[in-house]
Design a protein around this motif. Structure first.
Motif: not given
Length: 158
Positions: A117-126
């Motif tokens: 979930r954290k990776r998905e948030v970081i990827d979408s933010t990036d």
């Protein structure tokens, strides 16, 4: 005799129900599943950070294993302090969960879901940040084959 077997049957059922109620409980002095999950997650982050951390002016090859181990031990002590526990409680908890692999597996599955979930948030933010940057420059794609800006399609003949 019939009364004795009836009493034994009721007692057996009561013991089974009591045992089922204790299935998810942890013994006293052992960290709960959520606490253990959070500590192990932070420890995994510390391991990755210590492995990838390179002091300024040094190359990764210069970092020896003893230096990394020392950094990890320091991080672990700080993590235990942040979670208001000590080494003895953590080790007792680790031994408990290690002897109950089904519970430890459940903890690691939850850890994986959190990281995902954290990776998905970081990827979408990036991705959103990159798209904003591309719009500022007038580019319409993120790869190396940029589509021209609409104004550049106009022919400028003297």
């Amino acid at each position: 005799m019939k009364k004795w077997s009836k009493t034994a049957g009721v007692l057996f059922i009561a013991l089974c129900l009591a045992a089922c109620g204790e299935a998810d409980r942890t013994p006293s002095g052992v960290l709960g599943k959520d606490e253990m999950r959070d500590i192990l997650l932070d420890m995994n982050y510390a391991d990755v950070y210590a492995r990838e951390q390179v002091p300024e002016g040094r190359s990764p090859a210069d970092m020896n294993e003893a230096t990394r181990d020392s950094a990890v031990k320091t991080f672990y002590a700080q993590i235990l302090m942040l979670h208001n526990t000590n080494r003895e409680t953590f080790m007792k908890s680790w031994q408990f969960y290690e002897s109950h692999p089904d519970r430890l597996e459940a903890i690691y599955k939850e850890m994986g879901e959190i990281v995902k979930r954290k990776r998905e948030v970081i990827d979408s933010t990036d991705k959103a940040r990159m798209e904003r940057e591309l719009r500022k420059t007038g580019r319409t794609r993120m790869d190396s084959l940029f589509w021209p800006v609409p104004d550049s399609l106009k022919l400028n003949i003297f």
